[in-house]
Design an enzyme around this catalytic site. Structure first.
Site, PDB file in Angstrom:
ATOM      1  N   ASN A  97       0.801  -1.220   0.000  1.00 20.20           N
ATOM      2  CA  ASN A  97       0.000   0.000   0.000  1.00 20.20           C
ATOM      3  C   ASN A  97       0.837   1.274   0.000  1.00 20.20           C
ATOM      4  OD1 ASN A  97      -2.473   1.779   0.810  1.00 20.20           O
ATOM      5  ND2 ASN A  97      -1.003   2.082   2.471  1.00 20.20           N
ATOM      6  N   TYR A 162       3.692   9.911 -11.088  1.00 20.01           N
ATOM      7  CA  TYR A 162       2.816   9.051 -10.285  1.00 20.01           C
ATOM      8  C   TYR A 162       2.053   8.067 -11.171  1.00 20.01           C
ATOM      9  CZ  TYR A 162      -0.696   7.757  -6.789  1.00 20.01           C
ATOM     10  OH  TYR A 162      -1.506   7.065  -5.921  1.00 20.01           O
ATOM     11  N   LYS A 166       2.221   3.887 -11.123  1.00 21.73           N
ATOM     12  CA  LYS A 166       1.069   3.017 -10.897  1.00 21.73           C
ATOM     13  C   LYS A 166       0.769   2.144 -12.116  1.00 21.73           C
ATOM     14  CE  LYS A 166       0.387   4.162  -6.669  1.00 21.73           C
ATOM     15  NZ  LYS A 166       0.649   3.162  -5.595  1.00 21.73           N
TER      16      LYS A 166
END
Length: 255
Positions: A97, A162, A166
């Site tokens: 996470n 980012y 991801k």
């Protein structure tokens, strides 16, 4: 006619959650512990927040422990995982996470803006998973859930670093699912939309109604709504699910 639901199969399992002291990570820690798992979470800086999570779990009679680990450090990850295995004998559940953001237009990026995001969001996942996977392989059992983001599939200004990190996690998830399926280990990802967390606070305050207007449900998500998806993927209900990315985003950018 009543139908009895099967046991979720989480009680008694050993779980590791990275970035578990706040936001989505804390919600995941609390839910898995409430379901009877022995949960250890990694945190990097905020010792006070980590201590609060442990204290709340202990007060509720739950098994929650914290380890201060920089997931960018492969040796530190390996050592921390070995401590969990020494104490519990196994790791059944891994939730990757932990993550960070450094938003800026591409032309305004410093090298550190790219390095911090890639090193944490991508290399950190590699480091922790490489430390845990051998223990799952030896038991021929395990659940791995990686946290992606709506940004991986739906671009946004100022998030090239980012979004790239991801996107890499989603590709990593699919490939690792192929590798580990013969060992009866499932690998999936959850891609949250805009969630009410400290990490998204600046974006939410800056954009305001502009963001919620792009969400079909016209509201931000809550950390526990992401935790429920993770719970499903590590439970017995998801025995036949692997290599998937579950978007939990309220219908973001669908119209």
């Amino acid at each position: 006619m009543s139908v009895a639901l099967p046991d979720a199969g989480i009680a008694g399992k050993t779980a590791l959650v990275t970035g578990g002291s706040r936001g989505i990570g804390r919600a995941i820690v609390e839910l898995l512990a409430a379901q009877g798992a022995d949960v250890t979470f990694f945190y990097q800086h905020n010792a006070a927040a980590a201590a609060e999570v442990v204290a709340a779990g202990t007060a509720a009679g739950l098994a929650v422990a914290a380890e201060q680990v920089d997931i960018r450090d492969a040796a530190a990850c390996a050592a921390a995982v070995e401590r969990i295995v020494e104490r519990r004998g196994r790791v059944d559940i891994l939730v990757n996470n932990a993550g960070t953001i450094r938003d800026n237009p591409l032309l305004a990026f410093e090298d550190s803006d790219v390095d911090a995001v890639i090193d944490t969001n991508v290399k950190g996942v590699f480091n922790v998973t490489r430390a845990v996977a051998p223990h799952m392989v030896s038991k021929r059992s395990g659940r791995i859930v990686n946290l992606s983001s709506v940004s991986a599939a739906k671009g946004g200004r100022g998030q090239t670093n980012y979004a790239a990190s991801k996107g890499a996690i989603e590709a990593f998830t699919r490939s690792l699912a192929v590798e580990l399926a013969p060992r009866r280990i499932t690998v999936n990802a959850v891609a949250p939309g805009v969630i009410e967390t400290e990490m998204s606070k600046d974006v939410r305050e800056l954009a305001g109604d502009e963001i919620t207007a792009k969400i079909l449900l016209r509201r931000y998500g809550k950390p526990e709504e992401i935790a429920y998806a993770v719970w499903f993927l590590v439970s017995a209900y998801a025995n036949y699910v692997t290599g998937q990315v579950f978007s939990i985003d309220g219908g973001f950018k669908m119209e």
